[in-house]
Design an enzyme around this catalytic site. Structure first.
Site, short mmCIF file in Angstrom:
data_model
loop_
_atom_site.label_atom_id
_atom_site.label_comp_id
_atom_site.label_asym_id
_atom_site.label_seq_id
_atom_site.Cartn_x
_atom_site.Cartn_y
_atom_site.Cartn_z
N LYS A 180 82.10 38.99 -22.11
CA LYS A 180 82.73 37.87 -22.79
C LYS A 180 83.48 36.96 -21.83
O LYS A 180 84.14 37.43 -20.91
CB LYS A 180 83.70 38.38 -23.86
CG LYS A 180 83.04 39.14 -24.99
CD LYS A 180 82.25 38.22 -25.88
CE LYS A 180 81.69 38.98 -27.07
NZ LYS A 180 80.93 38.11 -27.97
N CYS A 223 71.62 31.41 -29.62
CA CYS A 223 72.54 30.54 -30.34
C CYS A 223 72.85 31.13 -31.71
O CYS A 223 72.01 31.81 -32.30
CB CYS A 223 71.94 29.14 -30.51
SG CYS A 223 71.57 28.30 -28.96
N HIS A 238 68.90 43.52 -23.81
CA HIS A 238 68.84 42.08 -23.55
C HIS A 238 67.70 41.73 -22.60
O HIS A 238 67.45 40.56 -22.34
CB HIS A 238 70.17 41.60 -22.96
CG HIS A 238 71.33 41.86 -23.86
ND1 HIS A 238 71.52 41.17 -25.03
CD2 HIS A 238 72.35 42.76 -23.79
CE1 HIS A 238 72.61 41.62 -25.63
NE2 HIS A 238 73.12 42.59 -24.91
N GLU A 288 77.77 49.66 -26.26
CA GLU A 288 76.89 49.09 -25.24
C GLU A 288 77.40 49.54 -23.87
O GLU A 288 78.56 49.33 -23.53
CB GLU A 288 76.91 47.56 -25.30
CG GLU A 288 76.02 46.93 -24.25
CD GLU A 288 76.05 45.43 -24.26
OE1 GLU A 288 75.22 44.83 -23.55
OE2 GLU A 288 76.89 44.85 -24.96
N LYS A 326 67.54 25.67 -26.06
CA LYS A 326 67.03 27.01 -26.35
C LYS A 326 65.50 27.02 -26.34
O LYS A 326 64.86 27.88 -25.72
CB LYS A 326 67.55 27.48 -27.70
CG LYS A 326 66.87 28.74 -28.27
CD LYS A 326 67.29 28.98 -29.71
CE LYS A 326 66.53 30.14 -30.32
NZ LYS A 326 66.92 31.43 -29.73
N TRP A 370 83.77 36.10 -35.32
CA TRP A 370 82.53 35.36 -35.14
C TRP A 370 82.37 34.23 -36.16
O TRP A 370 81.28 33.71 -36.35
CB TRP A 370 81.34 36.31 -35.21
CG TRP A 370 81.20 37.11 -33.94
CD1 TRP A 370 81.97 37.04 -32.82
CD2 TRP A 370 80.20 38.10 -33.66
NE1 TRP A 370 81.53 37.93 -31.87
CE2 TRP A 370 80.45 38.60 -32.36
CE3 TRP A 370 79.13 38.62 -34.40
CZ2 TRP A 370 79.66 39.58 -31.78
CZ3 TRP A 370 78.35 39.61 -33.80
CH2 TRP A 370 78.60 40.08 -32.51
#
Length: 762
Positions: free
Chosen positions: A112, A520, A698, A669, A21, A565
């Site tokens: 996803k 992350c 994003h 979204e 990252k 999640w």
């Protein structure tokens, strides 16, 4: 005698301390040059492979490591570059432009990866694509490991059926033809591997678990065309995440090995194996350890499961492996992790799961006596874990048992509530709002670190949070938003924040997993019964409300998202866990309402991703998911407006469930779907409050006012004007302040233009 080997399907990319990252983001910000960037990523690739080699895995994968996303890797390798990016000449720049967008071109859609928490970049097909192999990443990666370690590895690539199934831009009737056009590219790629001396290649076809029998037969033709061109390369056709319905057809594919998931298959793959057997001349790669949860295995139970598989598979070679790529779990237990000993000892991450495979291999080869110590150790660890969890149990079971049908429904219908809310809230036509979070600057992160390290007192930290909240309330007022949010500066993560304040959750410091790109997350660990302790959001929300005359939304994460999640316990059903969370959140919703908050948003961005892959299993999940949401929200008065938010979903699949949530407003979204959901709404109108995201959060790109206005105008062709909301796609936590303010100003201006047009139409 069957040969037993250990194999892995994929390994986390991010590094133990999220080095991946940090490397990506330093490059994106211009703090690292390209040469240094690529060298650092190469080091992380080598480290990931070395970890697997050090665990003595017999068959280690390569090319699962990526610079952003493995599906995007496949698309770029086959020259599937969307038109809007073809003018970019540098391959690295092109790659990241597709993923993240550039000033004049929006990024490709992200969605996803099946029913996981990982997101992939959706390949875009158009007829102008020149199908050609631009790079053989699999060959490059194989050579790199051979050069560095002298090790034989197994290159991995997404298969043609799954790749096209996941893509967009074509009619369904064109799918088979597009798949066939890809065959020469797969042949070229695989023949280059064969010429290099590669022994095995893993071709991932998870989409076959949801394929019809007809499609499984059609995909077989693809593999007949591919493998007839090969002579020395062995092909493993790998499925995962569920069972394969057309089992007999699949195991007859002209490949040398078949990978099956014996963990998430609901027993169906095993039933098929027992009924139909397995070809003796093929390798069976059996997923026997859960690649998606973080709990230590019961060695004896898993060994018995593997022995059961072996007893019904008369094969020369059996590979035991995780049920899927280990991408979905943390890298390894961190030496500085702070969890309670009995809880930590009950966990198993990617590195530890590979060690567990080694134990199972030894047990299969030498018998249970050879691993008796490990069997006893695992049983003791799981017993201690259960005792630790039991110590946190509560009286919530009694509360759940006392629930009645009335607890799952609002007092009045939506239309009745809408009239009362319109009168009570006094909002303009096309009200503007945001989804919840605002940019968390370096100052915000620094303040949180100071507080967590005890360098700041609780009072100092709260003063900082209040100041940042006030600053953003003022910014929202200046922008002209109609319904405000407090910004969530006190929250690191929309699930973690609530889990830290509810009983039954544990939080790690270092157990990170990849969500998308460099993003992350640290999923909470649900180890015991979930219970409300005290109000969690009331203080910050009420403070923010005191700063403005406009309405301030209360912001909660919904029960199904918290469940999906998290890493949930496995000793009770997911439904029971969801209801426990819903009951706890119900008390928070009531506390917000009692404190004067009239709009309460309960986000469920992960509702769809929890869907079982097979439609035959959907109804049960969707029923209890909607019930858990209504349990959370149904205690409020009719005048209180309940919002929810969803993202990254194929909403057409769950519109009935969205309606069953009975939320007054849902924000979705939408920008990355490139108008797909609007097309659906033309045929299937949604009559409750709806906000379709008008720009992509994003990407750092700031959309023009006219662009947003056009999106609103298009939406109003199919959505009721008197119940349409204007909002970004999702929360703005990861964006910078400058681009956020600019985009929101344009959004508000676009909404004002749309109001003017609507006024002229009256």
């Amino acid at each position: 005698m069957t040969t037993i080997k250990t194999s892995n399907l994929g390994f986390p990319r991010i590094g133990l301390n999220r080095e991946w990252k940090k490397t990506l983001e330093a490059y994106w910000k211009g703090n690292t040059d390209k040469e240094t960037f690529l060298k650092e990523l190469d080091g992380l690739f080598l480290s990931a492979v070395k970890t697997q080699l050090d665990q003595h895995i017999d068959i280690v994968p390569v090319s699962d490591f990526t610079h952003y996303d493995h599906v995007l890797d496949t698309a770029v390798s086959f020259n599937w570059i969307p038109k809007r990016f073809r003018s970019i000449t540098d391959p690295v720049d092109t790659y990241f432009a597709i993923a993240r967008g550039v000033k004049d071109a929006v990024s490709s859609e992200m969605t996803k990866w099946f029913n996981t928490n990982y997101h992939y970049i959706v390949p875009e097909y158009d007829e102008s694509i020149e199908f050609r192999l631009t790079r053989n990443k699999q060959l490059d990666d194989y050579r790199r490991i051979k050069e560095e370690f002298g090790a034989e590895t197994k290159p991995v690539i997404v298969g043609p059926y799954t790749f096209v199934t996941l893509a967009k831009g074509y009619e369904e009737s064109e799918a088979k033809a597009i798949q066939k056009r890809l065959v020469p590219l797969y042949v070229q790629l695989l023949k280059e591997l064969e010429a290099e001396g590669v022994k095995w290649v893993q071709i991932d076809e998870p989409a076959l678990v949801t394929a019809s029998s007809e499609d499984v037969r059609a995909a077989k033709e693809l593999y007949e065309s591919i493998t007839k061109e090969l002579s020395g390369l062995n092909v493993l056709l790998q499925t995962y995440f569920d069972s394969v319905d057309a089992y007999e057809e699949l195991v007859s594919y002209p490949v040398q090995g078949i990978g099956l998931d014996f963990v998430h298959d609901k027993g169906r793959n095993l039933d098929q194996l027992k009924k139909h057997g397995f070809p003796k001349d093929k390798v069976l790669a059996a997923g026997v350890i859960d690649g998606r949860n973080i709990w230590k295995i019961d060695v004896e139970e898993r060994l018995d499961a593997a022995l059961d598989i072996l007893s019904h598979a008369d094969v020369e070679e059996l590979w035991i492996q995780p049920s899927s790529s280990l991408l979905h779990v943390p890298v390894a237990k961190h030496p500085d992790e702070h969890l309670e000993k009995d809880l930590l000892n009950g966990l198993s991450y990617a590195k530890e799961k590979l060690a567990e495979l080694g134990v199972l291999k030894e047990g299969l080869l030498s018998g249970k006596a050879a691993v008796s110590e490990q069997i006893e150790e695992s049983k003791a660890a799981l017993k201690a874990l259960k005792a630790f969890a039991t110590g946190a149990n509560s009286a919530q079971k009694e509360e759940l048992n006392q629930l009645t049908e009335k607890d799952f429904s609002r007092p009045a219908s939506f239309e009745e509530r809408l009239a009362l809310q319109n009168e009570s809230l006094g909002l303009p036509l096309l009200p503007t709002t945001t989804i919840g979070s605002f940019p968390q600057s370096a100052e915000v992160r620094s303040a949180r670190q100071k507080w967590r390290k005890k360098d700041w007192t609780d009072e100092q930290y709260q003063a900082f949070i209040n100041a940042e909240t006030k600053r953003w309330v003022d910014i929202q007022e200046e922008i002209g938003l109609d319904v405000l949010v407090h910004g969530e500066f006190e929250r690191t993560d929309m699930v973690e924040y609530f889990g830290e304040k509810l009983a039954g959750f544990a939080f790690t410091k270092y157990a990170w997993v990849q969500s998308y790109g460099s993003r992350c997350v640290r999923p909470p660990v649900i180890f015991g019964d979930v219970e409300f302790i005290e109000p969690m959001t009331v203080k910050d929300t009420v403070y923010a409300q005191s700063l403005t005359e406009k309405h301030m939304k209360g912001m909660l994460t919904g029960p199904v998202t918290i469940l999906n999640w998290s890493f949930p316990r496995v000793d009770i059903s997911r439904k029971e866990i969801a209801f426990q969370i819903g009951l706890a959140l119900r008390k928070e919703v009531k506390a917000l309402e009692d404190a004067g908050i009239q709009i309460i948003q309960v986000d469920e961005p992960a509702l769809r991703e929890g869907l079982p892959l097979k439609t035959q299993d959907w109804d049960e999940y969707l029923t209890w998911a909607a019930e858990a949401f209504r349990l959370t929200t149904s205690s409020v008065q009719n005048e209180t407006q309940i919002h929810t938010h969803m993202c990254y979903s194929n909403f057409e699949d769950i519109v009935d469930t969205i309606n069953d949530l009975d939320a007054d407003v849902i924000t979705i979204e939408h920008s990355r779907s490139h108008g797909g959901f609007l097309e659906y709404l033309k045929e299937h109108p949604y009559v409750k409050g709806l906000g379709l995201g008008v720009y992509d959060i994003h990407s750092p790109r700031v959309p023009a006012t006219e662009e947003i206005y056009q999106i609103i105008d298009d939406a109003l062709e199919v959505c009721p004007t008197d119940r349409f909301w204007v909002n970004p796609d999702c929360g703005l936590k990861t964006r910078q302040q400058e681009e956020t303010v600019a985009a929101l100003k344009n959004m508000v201006d676009a909404a004002k233009q749309a109001r003017k047009k609507q006024a002229q139409l009256v």
